[in-house]
Write an enzyme that holds these catalytic residues in place. Structure first.
Site, PDB file in Angstrom:
ATOM      1  N   LEU A  52      11.199 -20.083  -4.781  1.00 46.58           N
ATOM      2  CA  LEU A  52      10.202 -19.419  -4.003  1.00 46.58           C
ATOM      3  C   LEU A  52       8.780 -19.420  -4.798  1.00 46.58           C
ATOM      4  O   LEU A  52       8.756 -19.332  -6.210  1.00 46.58           O
ATOM      5  CB  LEU A  52      10.577 -17.802  -3.780  1.00 46.58           C
ATOM      6  CG  LEU A  52       9.614 -16.962  -3.391  1.00 46.58           C
ATOM      7  CD1 LEU A  52       9.465 -16.796  -2.157  1.00 46.58           C
ATOM      8  CD2 LEU A  52       9.622 -15.473  -3.894  1.00 46.58           C
ATOM      9  N   ASP A  72       0.811  -1.308   0.071  1.00 44.23           N
ATOM     10  CA  ASP A  72       0.213  -0.002   0.050  1.00 44.23           C
ATOM     11  C   ASP A  72       0.907   1.294   0.033  1.00 44.23           C
ATOM     12  O   ASP A  72       2.018   1.023   0.559  1.00 44.23           O
ATOM     13  CB  ASP A  72      -0.742   0.079   1.330  1.00 44.23           C
ATOM     14  CG  ASP A  72      -1.807   0.746   1.205  1.00 44.23           C
ATOM     15  OD1 ASP A  72      -2.281   1.381   0.041  1.00 44.23           O
ATOM     16  OD2 ASP A  72      -2.619   1.200   2.140  1.00 44.23           O
ATOM     17  N   HIS A  97       2.704   3.593  -8.905  1.00 42.23           N
ATOM     18  CA  HIS A  97       2.772   2.142  -9.355  1.00 42.23           C
ATOM     19  C   HIS A  97       4.100   1.603 -10.057  1.00 42.23           C
ATOM     20  O   HIS A  97       4.207   0.573 -10.007  1.00 42.23           O
ATOM     21  CB  HIS A  97       1.438   1.977 -10.145  1.00 42.23           C
ATOM     22  CG  HIS A  97       0.237   2.414  -9.239  1.00 42.23           C
ATOM     23  ND1 HIS A  97      -0.111   1.910  -8.236  1.00 42.23           N
ATOM     24  CD2 HIS A  97      -0.864   3.066  -9.837  1.00 42.23           C
ATOM     25  CE1 HIS A  97      -1.287   2.228  -7.849  1.00 42.23           C
ATOM     26  NE2 HIS A  97      -1.703   3.005  -8.756  1.00 42.23           N
ATOM     27  N   ARG A 117       0.520   7.757  -2.394  1.00 48.52           N
ATOM     28  CA  ARG A 117       0.821   8.882  -1.742  1.00 48.52           C
ATOM     29  C   ARG A 117       2.396   8.880  -1.818  1.00 48.52           C
ATOM     30  O   ARG A 117       2.728  10.083  -1.835  1.00 48.52           O
ATOM     31  CB  ARG A 117       0.849   7.989  -0.174  1.00 48.52           C
ATOM     32  CG  ARG A 117      -0.643   8.612   0.274  1.00 48.52           C
ATOM     33  CD  ARG A 117      -0.717   8.035   1.559  1.00 48.52           C
ATOM     34  NE  ARG A 117      -1.330   6.585   1.610  1.00 48.52           N
ATOM     35  CZ  ARG A 117      -1.398   5.615   2.040  1.00 48.52           C
ATOM     36  NH1 ARG A 117      -1.251   6.010   3.421  1.00 48.52           N
ATOM     37  NH2 ARG A 117      -1.847   4.298   1.700  1.00 48.52           N
ATOM     38  N   TRP A 118       3.163   7.997  -2.391  1.00 44.94           N
ATOM     39  CA  TRP A 118       4.392   7.991  -2.729  1.00 44.94           C
ATOM     40  C   TRP A 118       4.503   9.054  -3.983  1.00 44.94           C
ATOM     41  O   TRP A 118       5.512   9.892  -3.805  1.00 44.94           O
ATOM     42  CB  TRP A 118       5.069   6.671  -3.035  1.00 44.94           C
ATOM     43  CG  TRP A 118       6.512   6.754  -3.394  1.00 44.94           C
ATOM     44  CD1 TRP A 118       7.589   6.433  -2.423  1.00 44.94           C
ATOM     45  CD2 TRP A 118       7.135   6.942  -4.586  1.00 44.94           C
ATOM     46  NE1 TRP A 118       8.842   6.548  -3.007  1.00 44.94           N
ATOM     47  CE2 TRP A 118       8.422   6.654  -4.490  1.00 44.94           C
ATOM     48  CE3 TRP A 118       6.587   7.245  -5.917  1.00 44.94           C
ATOM     49  CZ2 TRP A 118       9.274   7.159  -5.474  1.00 44.94           C
ATOM     50  CZ3 TRP A 118       7.447   7.331  -6.953  1.00 44.94           C
ATOM     51  CH2 TRP A 118       8.899   7.353  -6.888  1.00 44.94           C
ATOM     52  N   ARG A 171     -11.415   2.347  -9.352  1.00 42.38           N
ATOM     53  CA  ARG A 171     -10.450   3.256  -9.440  1.00 42.38           C
ATOM     54  C   ARG A 171     -10.705   3.996 -10.843  1.00 42.38           C
ATOM     55  O   ARG A 171     -11.535   3.390 -11.808  1.00 42.38           O
ATOM     56  CB  ARG A 171      -9.007   2.983  -9.507  1.00 42.38           C
ATOM     57  CG  ARG A 171      -8.802   2.526  -7.957  1.00 42.38           C
ATOM     58  CD  ARG A 171      -7.446   2.099  -7.673  1.00 42.38           C
ATOM     59  NE  ARG A 171      -6.951   1.788  -6.290  1.00 42.38           N
ATOM     60  CZ  ARG A 171      -6.028   1.994  -5.781  1.00 42.38           C
ATOM     61  NH1 ARG A 171      -4.998   2.432  -6.235  1.00 42.38           N
ATOM     62  NH2 ARG A 171      -5.904   1.581  -4.350  1.00 42.38           N
TER      63      ARG A 171
HETATM   64  C1  FPP Z   1      -1.660   0.582  -3.354  1.00 44.35           C
HETATM   65  O1  FPP Z   1      -1.396   1.734  -3.482  1.00 44.35           O
HETATM   66  C2  FPP Z   1      -1.151  -0.384  -4.390  1.00 44.35           C
HETATM   67  C3  FPP Z   1      -1.868  -1.189  -5.233  1.00 44.35           C
HETATM   68  C4  FPP Z   1      -3.167  -0.725  -5.977  1.00 44.35           C
HETATM   69  C5  FPP Z   1      -1.407  -2.608  -5.370  1.00 44.35           C
HETATM   70  C6  FPP Z   1       0.250  -2.897  -5.872  1.00 44.35           C
HETATM   71  C7  FPP Z   1       0.153  -2.510  -7.249  1.00 44.35           C
HETATM   72  C8  FPP Z   1       1.448  -2.206  -7.687  1.00 44.35           C
HETATM   73  C9  FPP Z   1       2.606  -2.457  -6.891  1.00 44.35           C
HETATM   74  C10 FPP Z   1       1.599  -2.217  -9.276  1.00 44.35           C
HETATM   75  C11 FPP Z   1       0.961  -3.250 -10.214  1.00 44.35           C
HETATM   76  C12 FPP Z   1       1.446  -4.426  -9.927  1.00 44.35           C
HETATM   77  C13 FPP Z   1       1.516  -5.296 -10.855  1.00 44.35           C
HETATM   78  C14 FPP Z   1       1.972  -6.829 -10.471  1.00 44.35           C
HETATM   79  C15 FPP Z   1       2.061  -5.308 -11.974  1.00 44.35           C
HETATM   80  P1  FPP Z   1      -2.437   2.754  -3.717  1.00 44.35           P
HETATM   81  O2  FPP Z   1      -2.682   3.217  -5.028  1.00 44.35           O
HETATM   82  O3  FPP Z   1      -3.507   2.366  -2.905  1.00 44.35           O
HETATM   83  O4  FPP Z   1      -1.886   4.081  -2.916  1.00 44.35           O
HETATM   84  P2  FPP Z   1      -2.434   4.913  -1.730  1.00 44.35           P
HETATM   85  O5  FPP Z   1      -3.172   4.233  -0.679  1.00 44.35           O
HETATM   86  O6  FPP Z   1      -1.066   5.846  -1.277  1.00 44.35           O
HETATM   87  O7  FPP Z   1      -3.409   5.904  -2.760  1.00 44.35           O
END
Ligand code: FPP
Length: 231
Positions: free
Chosen positions: A123, A12, A29, A16-17, A63
């Site tokens: 793994l 997660d 992402h 925000r990053w 989203r």
């Molecule tokens: C949460 O950040 C992240 C996700 C939606 C899931 C993780 C996705 C990735 C690491 C990228 C795509 C994955 C693959 C396998 C290609 P958020 O957007 O909810 O962050 P926030 O809470 O700060 O808004």
């Protein structure tokens, strides 16, 4: 010291990053995918047997279209390009979730990536995609009913989940400091140790994974029982 056999991570904080850097969410992402690669390698080198990553939930379809599109592009890139390197490291890929909702080209890449790695013995990497634990449990009941199983046991139900044949997570990590489970592995985490870290997923490092494991090793797992004092 006992190493967790199965580590599950709620990745997660990508949005925000990016926001902290005044960048579009999709940049978060993109960086998040780099972190996936790094953490898969780290988990593998530490000797973890199963790593489950929550990449896309059944709720994530809500989203904005542009963000979903960017996530699909990244997913396709991960499955077609990054998997080669992970395959060389012996990683065996499994996808958890209802994959029927993905486009045909992504389904093809999913199949290719799973076929490529299916005989690997390193793994076990589970990536949860269009995953929701409630949906997972419901589909398990549907399958059991179809097979005429009227009195399921815990182990029978487990065998109809996407994680079939794998041990339950010993350690569940969530990044970005949120104290939520978000419909992730509800059945399987019954006795998992939970570790919340403030770091946002794109910043999560091998050192952070090691800290989570060290913290796990300091816990006393009782599985609902008591620890008897020596007389
Ligand atoms: C949460 O950040 C992240 C996700 C939606 C899931 C993780 C996705 C990735 C690491 C990228 C795509 C994955 C693959 C396998 C290609 P958020 O957007 O909810 O962050 P926030 O809470 O700060 O808004």
């Amino acid at each position: 010291m006992t190493l967790p056999v199965h580590v599950a991570i709620i990745m997660d904080g990508n949005g925000r990053w990016a926001k902290k850097r005044s960048l579009p969410r999709t940049f978060g992402h993109k960086k998040g995918v780099k972190t996936i690669k790094k953490i898969v390698k780290a988990a593998s080198s530490l000797g973890i047997k199963v790593l489950t990553l929550y990449a896309f939930s059944t709720e994530n379809w809500r989203r904005p279209k542009s963000e979903i599109k960017a996530l699909m592009v990244l997913l396709k890139y991960f499955l077609s390009k990054e998997i080669g390197e992970l395959n060389k490291e012996g990683v065996k890929l499994r996808l958890l979730g209802d994959l029927s909702r993905f486009s045909e080209d992504i389904k093809i890449e999913i199949k290719k990536a799973c076929d490529l790695t299916c005989n690997n013995t390193g793994l076990n990497l589970n990536i949860a995609l269009n995953y929701g634990a409630r949906q997972e449990i419901l589909q398990a009941f549907e399958k059991m009913l179809k097979q005429g199983i009227k009195k399921p046991t815990e182990s029978i139900l487990s065998s109809f989940l996407y994680t079939e044949g794998q041990p339950d997570p010993d350690l569940l990590i969530r990044t970005s400091g949120e104290f939520r489970i978000s419909n992730f592995l509800l059945w399987q985490i019954a006795y998992s140790e939970i570790y919340i870290v403030d770091k946002l997923w794109p910043d999560f490092s091998k050192k952070d994974l090691e800290s989570a494991i060290i913290n796990f090793q300091s816990r006393q797992r009782r599985f609902g029982g008591v620890v008897l004092e020596k007389q």
